[in-house]
Write a protein that holds these residues in place. Sequence first.
Motif, mmCIF file in Angstrom:
data_model
loop_
_atom_site.group_PDB
_atom_site.id
_atom_site.type_symbol
_atom_site.label_atom_id
_atom_site.label_comp_id
_atom_site.label_asym_id
_atom_site.label_seq_id
_atom_site.Cartn_x
_atom_site.Cartn_y
_atom_site.Cartn_z
ATOM 1 N N LEU A 26 37.957 38.166 42.461
ATOM 2 C CA LEU A 26 37.021 37.250 41.811
ATOM 3 C C LEU A 26 36.050 36.653 42.823
ATOM 4 N N ALA A 27 36.577 36.254 43.967
ATOM 5 C CA ALA A 27 35.728 35.668 45.006
ATOM 6 C C ALA A 27 34.737 36.693 45.549
ATOM 7 N N GLU A 28 35.157 37.963 45.621
ATOM 8 C CA GLU A 28 34.279 39.023 46.129
ATOM 9 C C GLU A 28 33.266 39.479 45.088
ATOM 10 N N GLY A 29 33.503 39.137 43.820
ATOM 11 C CA GLY A 29 32.592 39.556 42.763
ATOM 12 C C GLY A 29 32.907 40.913 42.181
ATOM 13 N N ASP A 72 46.595 31.297 33.342
ATOM 14 C CA ASP A 72 45.244 30.749 33.299
ATOM 15 C C ASP A 72 44.198 31.864 33.268
ATOM 16 N N LEU A 73 43.055 31.551 32.696
ATOM 17 C CA LEU A 73 41.867 32.392 32.822
ATOM 18 C C LEU A 73 41.033 31.838 33.967
ATOM 19 N N VAL A 74 40.594 32.712 34.871
ATOM 20 C CA VAL A 74 39.817 32.282 36.037
ATOM 21 C C VAL A 74 38.577 33.163 36.161
ATOM 22 N N TRP A 75 37.463 32.542 36.506
ATOM 23 C CA TRP A 75 36.219 33.281 36.709
ATOM 24 C C TRP A 75 35.388 32.582 37.765
ATOM 25 N N GLY A 113 34.076 27.674 44.111
ATOM 26 C CA GLY A 113 33.261 28.452 43.191
ATOM 27 C C GLY A 113 34.022 29.073 42.040
ATOM 28 N N LEU A 114 35.347 28.914 41.999
ATOM 29 C CA LEU A 114 36.140 29.476 40.916
ATOM 30 C C LEU A 114 36.490 28.394 39.903
ATOM 31 N N ARG A 115 36.435 28.762 38.632
ATOM 32 C CA ARG A 115 36.813 27.845 37.561
ATOM 33 C C ARG A 115 37.939 28.455 36.752
ATOM 34 N N SER A 116 38.706 27.579 36.074
ATOM 35 C CA SER A 116 39.838 28.081 35.296
ATOM 36 C C SER A 116 40.014 27.268 34.026
ATOM 37 N N ARG A 117 40.745 27.865 33.109
ATOM 38 C CA ARG A 117 41.176 27.149 31.904
ATOM 39 C C ARG A 117 42.535 27.708 31.501
#
Length: 291
Positions: A137-140, A272-275, A155-159
Amino acid sequence: MFTLAQLSGFVAVAEELHFTRAAERLRMTQPPLSRQMQLLEEGLGVRLLDRTNRSVRLTPAGRAFLTEARRILRQAERAALAARQVSTGEAGSIAIGFTATSAHAPLGDLLAVARRTVPEAEVVLRELVTRDQLEALAEGTLDLGMVRPALLGPGLRSRPAIREGLLAAVPGGHPLALRAGPLEVADLDGQEFLMYSPVEGRYFHELLISVFRAARVAPVFTQYLSHVHSILALVNTGWGVAVVPESAEQMRFDGIVFRPLTLPDPRPVELDLVWREANDNPVLGTLLRHL
């Protein structure tokens, strides 16, 4: 060489074989249409139409050009549609990461939403442990991750996605398998136990360590493994007992008996969902809005 407007005009004239009807079809007057055809023929350097005061006919070159003109216009329409769909998140692609156990109900639910809301999008699935998903995720290289709770990088968010309970996975011939009803954590004291790796399986390792410490029990850890399905495969051979999330029961093993485990928190397992917040993939935005 030519424009799409000229191609559209030529196709209309070729199909109507009448300039006035073609102009009406295109919602324009005849003189501009006639000028378009002249410019088209001049640009190509060939005569496409035989025109008289009473009739319009296609030349051999015109008949050949008509086939290609239609193909180009169809391709242009597809290109425009693809651009619109991608810009609105209706099409494109999305890379989704998931853990082994989330491949069951949680991933299935997410894919059902994707099929309903972004049916034209290509979904690329990657099975990765939480740590590897966060790196991707961090690398895209990953758009959306289904991970166990972890310390997120900048820079990462989650729910939260789901919460579920824990089950004891016991070999079929084991004494604990013969008991009816839920097991207590104390029942695992001294048992040969298949444990999660403190690195690749860090979330479940730390969760179970806290459960055992709170109950003051000490299973005998015989192996440390990264994936739930690997642990269950060894339970199935009688190598020891294990504790797994409820969703793992859907992994069918004939030699395993699953028993609910009584805990102070009946649903301690989180997913969790992370993006990445800066990810501008429209498909991701559309999917998150509908989840």
